[in-house]
Design a protein around this motif. Structure first.
Motif, PDB file in Angstrom:
ATOM      1  N   ILE A   1      58.129  50.876  42.451  1.00 58.29           N
ATOM      2  CA  ILE A   1      58.412  52.157  43.118  1.00 58.29           C
ATOM      3  C   ILE A   1      59.559  52.858  42.403  1.00 58.29           C
ATOM      4  O   ILE A   1      59.543  54.044  42.140  1.00 58.29           O
ATOM      5  CB  ILE A   1      58.725  51.944  44.597  1.00 58.29           C
ATOM      6  N   ASN A   2      60.631  52.095  42.018  1.00 54.21           N
ATOM      7  CA  ASN A   2      61.796  52.695  41.373  1.00 54.21           C
ATOM      8  C   ASN A   2      61.492  53.144  39.939  1.00 54.21           C
ATOM      9  O   ASN A   2      62.119  54.072  39.405  1.00 54.21           O
ATOM     10  CB  ASN A   2      62.968  51.716  41.355  1.00 54.21           C
ATOM     11  N   SER A   3      60.535  52.465  39.297  1.00 55.75           N
ATOM     12  CA  SER A   3      60.235  52.827  37.916  1.00 55.75           C
ATOM     13  C   SER A   3      59.272  54.012  37.815  1.00 55.75           C
ATOM     14  O   SER A   3      59.052  54.554  36.739  1.00 55.75           O
ATOM     15  CB  SER A   3      59.632  51.607  37.176  1.00 55.75           C
ATOM     16  N   ALA A   4      58.673  54.415  38.908  1.00 52.57           N
ATOM     17  CA  ALA A   4      57.728  55.536  38.879  1.00 52.57           C
ATOM     18  C   ALA A   4      58.509  56.845  38.640  1.00 52.57           C
ATOM     19  O   ALA A   4      59.636  57.000  39.123  1.00 52.57           O
ATOM     20  CB  ALA A   4      56.966  55.589  40.200  1.00 52.57           C
ATOM     21  N   PRO A   5      57.946  57.840  37.819  1.00 48.49           N
ATOM     22  CA  PRO A   5      58.650  59.111  37.573  1.00 48.49           C
ATOM     23  C   PRO A   5      58.737  59.940  38.852  1.00 48.49           C
ATOM     24  O   PRO A   5      57.852  59.876  39.707  1.00 48.49           O
ATOM     25  CB  PRO A   5      57.765  59.789  36.531  1.00 48.49           C
ATOM     26  N   LYS A   6      59.888  60.693  38.949  1.00 49.06           N
ATOM     27  CA  LYS A   6      60.103  61.507  40.127  1.00 49.06           C
ATOM     28  C   LYS A   6      59.321  62.805  39.978  1.00 49.06           C
ATOM     29  O   LYS A   6      59.251  63.394  38.915  1.00 49.06           O
ATOM     30  CB  LYS A   6      61.587  61.803  40.315  1.00 49.06           C
ATOM     31  N   THR A   7      58.823  63.297  41.055  1.00 51.31           N
ATOM     32  CA  THR A   7      58.028  64.530  41.058  1.00 51.31           C
ATOM     33  C   THR A   7      58.912  65.753  41.062  1.00 51.31           C
ATOM     34  O   THR A   7      58.534  66.822  40.633  1.00 51.31           O
ATOM     35  CB  THR A   7      57.102  64.543  42.275  1.00 51.31           C
TER      36      THR A   7
END
Length: 342
Positions: A58-64
Protein backbone atom coordinates in the motif's frame (compact mmCIF):
# COMPACT_ATOMS: atom_id res chain seq x y z
CA UNK A 1 -0.12 -32.34 10.52
CA UNK A 2 0.38 -30.73 7.08
CA UNK A 3 3.18 -28.18 6.78
CA UNK A 4 3.69 -25.93 3.69
CA UNK A 5 6.57 -23.62 2.78
CA UNK A 6 5.63 -19.98 3.00
CA UNK A 7 7.25 -16.54 2.47
CA UNK A 8 6.54 -14.30 5.40
CA UNK A 9 6.48 -10.59 5.46
CA UNK A 10 5.87 -10.16 9.17
CA UNK A 11 8.43 -12.60 10.66
CA UNK A 12 11.28 -14.91 9.77
CA UNK A 13 9.33 -18.20 9.93
CA UNK A 14 9.79 -20.34 6.85
CA UNK A 15 6.87 -22.69 7.50
CA UNK A 16 3.40 -22.36 8.90
CA UNK A 17 1.02 -24.77 10.48
CA UNK A 18 -2.63 -24.89 9.60
CA UNK A 19 -3.70 -23.99 13.13
CA UNK A 20 -2.22 -20.45 12.83
CA UNK A 21 -4.32 -17.68 11.23
CA UNK A 22 -2.64 -15.64 8.48
CA UNK A 23 -3.53 -13.74 5.31
CA UNK A 24 -1.74 -13.42 1.92
CA UNK A 25 -1.02 -10.18 0.19
CA UNK A 26 -2.59 -10.12 -3.32
CA UNK A 27 0.20 -7.89 -4.59
CA UNK A 28 3.48 -9.43 -3.24
CA UNK A 29 2.11 -12.87 -2.26
CA UNK A 30 3.73 -12.63 1.19
CA UNK A 31 1.98 -14.00 4.22
CA UNK A 32 1.17 -12.07 7.37
CA UNK A 33 -0.12 -13.21 10.75
CA UNK A 34 -3.22 -11.47 11.96
CA UNK A 35 -1.53 -11.40 15.35
CA UNK A 36 1.44 -9.39 13.99
CA UNK A 37 -0.79 -7.12 11.95
CA UNK A 38 -2.89 -6.24 15.00
CA UNK A 39 -6.06 -6.35 12.89
CA UNK A 40 -9.15 -8.51 13.29
CA UNK A 41 -9.11 -11.79 11.48
CA UNK A 42 -10.65 -11.76 7.98
CA UNK A 43 -12.60 -14.78 6.91
CA UNK A 44 -11.30 -16.78 4.00
CA UNK A 45 -13.33 -16.91 0.79
CA UNK A 46 -14.45 -13.33 1.42
CA UNK A 47 -13.99 -10.38 -0.94
CA UNK A 48 -11.89 -8.47 1.61
CA UNK A 49 -9.59 -11.48 2.02
CA UNK A 50 -9.10 -11.81 -1.78
CA UNK A 51 -8.31 -8.05 -2.24
CA UNK A 52 -6.15 -7.53 0.86
CA UNK A 53 -2.76 -5.82 0.42
CA UNK A 54 0.01 -5.64 2.95
CA UNK A 55 1.07 -2.25 4.36
CA UNK A 56 4.33 -2.37 2.35
CA UNK A 57 2.49 -2.69 -0.96
CA UNK A 58 0.00 0.00 0.00
CA UNK A 59 2.85 2.42 0.92
CA UNK A 60 4.80 1.66 -2.24
CA UNK A 61 1.85 2.40 -4.55
CA UNK A 62 2.07 5.86 -6.36
CA UNK A 63 -0.11 8.63 -4.97
CA UNK A 64 -2.94 9.88 -7.15
CA UNK A 65 -2.69 13.49 -5.88
CA UNK A 66 -0.14 15.63 -7.76
CA UNK A 67 0.11 18.16 -4.96
CA UNK A 68 1.60 15.56 -2.56
CA UNK A 69 5.39 15.67 -2.73
CA UNK A 70 6.00 13.36 0.24
CA UNK A 71 8.49 10.64 -0.64
CA UNK A 72 7.39 7.08 -0.35
CA UNK A 73 8.79 5.19 2.70
CA UNK A 74 10.52 2.04 1.86
CA UNK A 75 9.27 -0.96 3.97
CA UNK A 76 11.76 -3.80 4.35
CA UNK A 77 10.55 -7.12 3.16
CA UNK A 78 11.81 -8.91 6.23
CA UNK A 79 10.41 -8.02 9.62
CA UNK A 80 12.68 -7.85 12.61
CA UNK A 81 11.91 -7.80 16.27
CA UNK A 82 8.93 -5.52 16.46
CA UNK A 83 7.56 -4.22 19.68
CA UNK A 84 4.02 -5.53 20.02
CA UNK A 85 1.27 -3.00 19.77
CA UNK A 86 -0.43 -1.75 22.86
CA UNK A 87 -2.97 -4.24 24.27
CA UNK A 88 -1.99 -6.74 21.60
CA UNK A 89 -1.96 -10.46 22.58
CA UNK A 90 1.47 -11.97 23.36
CA UNK A 91 3.40 -13.62 20.63
CA UNK A 92 2.83 -17.39 20.73
CA UNK A 93 5.46 -19.92 19.81
CA UNK A 94 4.45 -22.53 17.25
CA UNK A 95 3.09 -25.83 18.56
CA UNK A 96 4.80 -28.95 17.25
CA UNK A 97 3.88 -32.62 17.46
CA UNK A 98 6.69 -33.17 19.94
CA UNK A 99 5.26 -30.40 22.15
CA UNK A 100 1.80 -31.94 21.89
CA UNK A 101 3.19 -35.39 22.71
CA UNK A 102 5.07 -33.99 25.70
CA UNK A 103 2.00 -32.15 26.94
CA UNK A 104 -0.16 -35.25 26.50
CA UNK A 105 2.40 -37.39 28.28
CA UNK A 106 2.57 -34.91 31.17
CA UNK A 107 -1.22 -34.78 31.38
CA UNK A 108 -1.48 -38.57 31.29
CA UNK A 109 1.32 -38.87 33.80
CA UNK A 110 -0.35 -36.36 36.09
CA UNK A 111 -3.71 -38.09 35.75
CA UNK A 112 -2.08 -41.48 36.29
CA UNK A 113 -0.28 -40.17 39.37
CA UNK A 114 -3.54 -38.75 40.70
CA UNK A 115 -5.33 -42.02 40.03
CA UNK A 116 -2.47 -44.00 41.57
CA UNK A 117 -2.49 -41.72 44.59
CA UNK A 118 -6.26 -42.12 44.97
CA UNK A 119 -5.92 -45.87 44.50
CA UNK A 120 -3.13 -46.01 47.07
CA UNK A 121 -5.17 -43.98 49.52
CA UNK A 122 -8.20 -46.23 48.93
CA UNK A 123 -6.14 -49.39 49.29
CA UNK A 124 -4.42 -48.06 52.40
CA UNK A 125 -7.80 -47.17 53.89
CA UNK A 126 -9.27 -50.60 53.09
CA UNK A 127 -6.18 -52.46 54.30
CA UNK A 128 -6.03 -50.34 57.45
CA UNK A 129 -9.71 -51.00 58.11
CA UNK A 130 -9.31 -54.75 57.52
CA UNK A 131 -6.08 -54.98 59.54
CA UNK A 132 -7.42 -53.01 62.50
CA UNK A 133 -9.05 -56.10 64.17
CA UNK A 134 -5.88 -58.11 63.54
CA UNK A 135 -3.83 -55.29 64.99
CA UNK A 136 -6.05 -55.23 68.07
CA UNK A 137 -5.82 -59.02 68.39
CA UNK A 138 -2.03 -58.86 68.04
CA UNK A 139 -1.92 -56.18 70.72
CA UNK A 140 -4.12 -58.30 73.01
CA UNK A 141 -2.00 -61.34 72.22
CA UNK A 142 1.15 -59.40 73.04
CA UNK A 143 -0.34 -58.28 76.33
CA UNK A 144 -1.40 -61.86 77.08
CA UNK A 145 2.06 -63.17 76.25
CA UNK A 146 3.62 -60.51 78.47
CA UNK A 147 1.24 -61.48 81.28
CA UNK A 148 1.97 -65.19 80.78
CA UNK A 149 5.71 -64.53 80.65
CA UNK A 150 5.47 -62.53 83.86
CA UNK A 151 3.48 -65.28 85.56
CA UNK A 152 5.90 -67.90 84.26
CA UNK A 153 8.83 -65.98 85.70
CA UNK A 154 7.00 -65.72 89.03
CA UNK A 155 6.20 -69.45 88.99
CA UNK A 156 9.79 -70.25 88.03
CA UNK A 157 11.07 -68.08 90.87
CA UNK A 158 8.65 -69.73 93.29
CA UNK A 159 9.62 -73.17 91.98
CA UNK A 160 13.31 -72.43 92.51
CA UNK A 161 12.57 -71.18 96.01
CA UNK A 162 10.42 -74.26 96.69
CA UNK A 163 13.16 -76.51 95.32
CA UNK A 164 15.69 -74.83 97.58
CA UNK A 165 13.32 -75.15 100.54
CA UNK A 166 12.65 -78.78 99.65
CA UNK A 167 16.39 -79.49 99.57
CA UNK A 168 16.74 -77.83 102.96
CA UNK A 169 13.81 -79.84 104.29
CA UNK A 170 15.34 -83.02 102.88
CA UNK A 171 18.56 -82.32 104.72
CA UNK A 172 16.67 -81.51 107.90
CA UNK A 173 14.50 -84.62 107.48
CA UNK A 174 17.57 -86.78 106.90
CA UNK A 175 19.19 -85.32 109.98
CA UNK A 176 15.99 -85.80 111.98
CA UNK A 177 15.72 -89.38 110.69
CA UNK A 178 19.23 -90.12 111.85
CA UNK A 179 18.49 -88.43 115.14
CA UNK A 180 15.26 -90.40 115.61
CA UNK A 181 17.01 -93.64 114.69
CA UNK A 182 19.75 -92.90 117.18
CA UNK A 183 17.20 -91.95 119.82
CA UNK A 184 15.22 -95.15 119.16
CA UNK A 185 18.37 -97.17 119.64
CA UNK A 186 19.12 -95.34 122.84
CA UNK A 187 15.53 -95.70 124.01
CA UNK A 188 15.58 -99.41 123.26
CA UNK A 189 18.87 -99.72 125.11
CA UNK A 190 17.45 -97.84 128.10
CA UNK A 191 14.27 -99.95 128.04
CA UNK A 192 16.33 -103.11 127.94
CA UNK A 193 18.57 -101.82 130.72
CA UNK A 194 15.52 -101.08 132.82
CA UNK A 195 14.58 -104.78 132.38
CA UNK A 196 18.03 -106.08 133.26
CA UNK A 197 16.73 -107.48 136.62
CA UNK A 198 13.58 -109.00 135.08
CA UNK A 199 12.55 -112.46 133.95
CA UNK A 200 9.52 -113.51 131.94
CA UNK A 201 7.65 -116.77 132.49
CA UNK A 202 5.66 -117.74 129.39
CA UNK A 203 2.84 -120.24 128.78
CA UNK A 204 1.97 -120.78 132.49
CA UNK A 205 -1.83 -121.31 132.72
CA UNK A 206 -3.74 -118.61 134.52
CA UNK A 207 -5.66 -119.24 137.75
CA UNK A 208 -8.06 -116.88 139.41
CA UNK A 209 -6.68 -117.63 142.89
CA UNK A 210 -3.00 -117.89 141.95
CA UNK A 211 -0.23 -116.41 144.05
CA UNK A 212 2.58 -115.41 141.74
CA UNK A 213 5.15 -114.98 144.53
CA UNK A 214 4.48 -118.56 145.74
CA UNK A 215 4.68 -119.80 142.16
CA UNK A 216 8.08 -118.15 141.63
CA UNK A 217 9.45 -119.56 144.87
CA UNK A 218 8.13 -123.01 143.87
CA UNK A 219 9.95 -122.68 140.54
CA UNK A 220 13.18 -121.86 142.40
CA UNK A 221 12.85 -124.98 144.53
CA UNK A 222 12.17 -127.16 141.44
CA UNK A 223 15.18 -125.89 139.45
CA UNK A 224 17.49 -125.93 142.47
CA UNK A 225 17.83 -122.16 142.92
CA UNK A 226 16.06 -121.24 146.12
CA UNK A 227 14.79 -117.65 146.22
CA UNK A 228 14.32 -115.48 149.29
CA UNK A 229 11.60 -112.90 149.80
CA UNK A 230 14.08 -110.04 149.33
CA UNK A 231 15.18 -111.49 145.95
CA UNK A 232 11.71 -110.99 144.47
CA UNK A 233 10.82 -107.29 144.21
CA UNK A 234 7.66 -107.60 142.13
CA UNK A 235 5.55 -110.13 140.19
CA UNK A 236 2.70 -109.47 137.76
CA UNK A 237 1.07 -110.68 134.59
CA UNK A 238 1.37 -108.34 131.60
CA UNK A 239 -1.16 -107.61 128.85
CA UNK A 240 -1.08 -109.50 125.59
CA UNK A 241 0.36 -107.89 122.49
CA UNK A 242 -2.60 -109.19 120.46
CA UNK A 243 -6.08 -109.95 121.76
CA UNK A 244 -6.34 -112.87 119.29
CA UNK A 245 -3.46 -114.70 120.94
CA UNK A 246 -4.75 -117.75 122.88
CA UNK A 247 -1.62 -118.14 125.01
CA UNK A 248 -1.88 -117.20 128.70
CA UNK A 249 -0.56 -113.85 129.75
CA UNK A 250 3.13 -113.83 130.60
CA UNK A 251 4.45 -113.28 134.13
CA UNK A 252 7.13 -110.63 134.65
CA UNK A 253 9.35 -111.06 137.70
CA UNK A 254 11.41 -108.12 138.95
CA UNK A 255 14.40 -109.46 140.87
CA UNK A 256 16.83 -107.77 143.18
CA UNK A 257 19.78 -107.84 140.78
CA UNK A 258 20.93 -109.13 137.38
CA UNK A 259 23.02 -111.69 139.27
CA UNK A 260 19.90 -113.36 140.69
CA UNK A 261 18.30 -113.27 137.23
CA UNK A 262 21.31 -114.99 135.64
CA UNK A 263 21.36 -117.64 138.38
CA UNK A 264 17.70 -118.53 137.73
CA UNK A 265 18.25 -118.69 133.94
CA UNK A 266 21.28 -120.95 134.37
CA UNK A 267 19.35 -123.20 136.77
CA UNK A 268 16.42 -123.51 134.31
CA UNK A 269 18.76 -124.45 131.44
CA UNK A 270 20.52 -127.00 133.64
CA UNK A 271 17.20 -128.50 134.80
CA UNK A 272 15.89 -128.88 131.25
CA UNK A 273 19.12 -130.50 130.12
CA UNK A 274 19.00 -132.92 133.07
CA UNK A 275 15.36 -133.78 132.44
CA UNK A 276 14.89 -133.84 128.68
CA UNK A 277 11.74 -135.95 129.01
CA UNK A 278 10.28 -133.87 131.81
CA UNK A 279 11.32 -130.28 131.21
CA UNK A 280 9.96 -127.45 133.30
CA UNK A 281 6.15 -127.50 133.03
CA UNK A 282 2.94 -126.34 134.70
CA UNK A 283 2.77 -129.38 137.05
CA UNK A 284 6.17 -128.43 138.52
CA UNK A 285 4.72 -125.02 139.43
CA UNK A 286 1.67 -126.43 141.28
CA UNK A 287 -0.91 -126.47 138.44
CA UNK A 288 -2.94 -129.68 138.17
CA UNK A 289 -4.38 -131.04 134.98
CA UNK A 290 -2.73 -131.27 131.60
CA UNK A 291 1.03 -130.85 131.65
CA UNK A 292 2.05 -127.81 129.64
CA UNK A 293 5.65 -126.62 129.01
CA UNK A 294 6.75 -123.44 130.72
CA UNK A 295 9.49 -121.16 129.36
CA UNK A 296 11.68 -118.82 131.41
CA UNK A 297 13.38 -116.07 129.35
CA UNK A 298 14.78 -112.62 129.72
CA UNK A 299 12.27 -109.78 129.81
CA UNK A 300 12.82 -108.06 126.45
CA UNK A 301 11.91 -104.56 125.34
CA UNK A 302 9.21 -104.32 122.60
CA UNK A 303 11.83 -103.73 119.90
CA UNK A 304 14.02 -106.63 121.01
CA UNK A 305 10.96 -108.86 121.36
CA UNK A 306 9.91 -108.07 117.75
CA UNK A 307 13.48 -108.70 116.61
CA UNK A 308 13.55 -112.03 118.43
CA UNK A 309 10.27 -113.10 116.81
CA UNK A 310 11.61 -112.18 113.37
CA UNK A 311 14.82 -114.12 114.11
CA UNK A 312 12.83 -117.22 115.03
CA UNK A 313 10.85 -117.06 111.76
CA UNK A 314 14.04 -116.57 109.76
CA UNK A 315 15.70 -119.49 111.59
CA UNK A 316 12.94 -121.84 110.44
CA UNK A 317 13.33 -120.58 106.88
CA UNK A 318 17.13 -120.93 106.86
CA UNK A 319 17.29 -124.23 108.85
CA UNK A 320 18.74 -123.01 112.15
CA UNK A 321 18.22 -125.31 115.14
CA UNK A 322 18.41 -122.94 118.11
CA UNK A 323 17.46 -119.31 118.75
CA UNK A 324 18.19 -117.84 122.18
CA UNK A 325 18.57 -114.56 124.00
CA UNK A 326 21.70 -113.48 125.80
CA UNK A 327 21.70 -110.10 127.53
CA UNK A 328 18.94 -108.78 125.29
CA UNK A 329 20.49 -109.99 122.02
CA UNK A 330 19.34 -112.84 119.78
CA UNK A 331 21.75 -115.58 118.82
CA UNK A 332 21.38 -118.36 116.25
CA UNK A 333 22.98 -121.80 115.94
CA UNK A 334 22.94 -123.51 112.58
CA UNK A 335 21.53 -127.04 112.35
CA UNK A 336 23.02 -129.76 110.15
CA UNK A 337 20.21 -131.20 107.99
CA UNK A 338 20.41 -134.73 106.63
CA UNK A 339 18.23 -135.98 103.80
CA UNK A 340 16.29 -138.86 105.32
CA UNK A 341 15.24 -140.12 101.91
CA UNK A 342 18.81 -140.97 100.74
Amino acid sequence: MAVSLQLWGCCSNESIEEVEQFINCTHCNKSYHFLNLSIPEIARNSEAYDKWKCPACINSAPKTSKKDCTPIRTIPTTRGNKRPALNSPPKASPVTSENVRTIVQEVIKKEFNDMLKQLNNSMIGVITKELEPIKNEMRDLKESMSFINKKFEEIESEQLAAKKSFKTLQDINSHLGNTVSDMLQRLNYLEQQSRSNNLEIQCLPENKHENLYTTVKQMGIVIGCELKDEDILHCTRIAKMSSNNTRPRSIVIQLASPKVRDQILAAVISFNKSNPQNKLNSVHLGHTGIKKPVYVVEHLSPSNKALHAAARLKSKEKGYKYVWIRKGKSSLEKMKIQNIFT
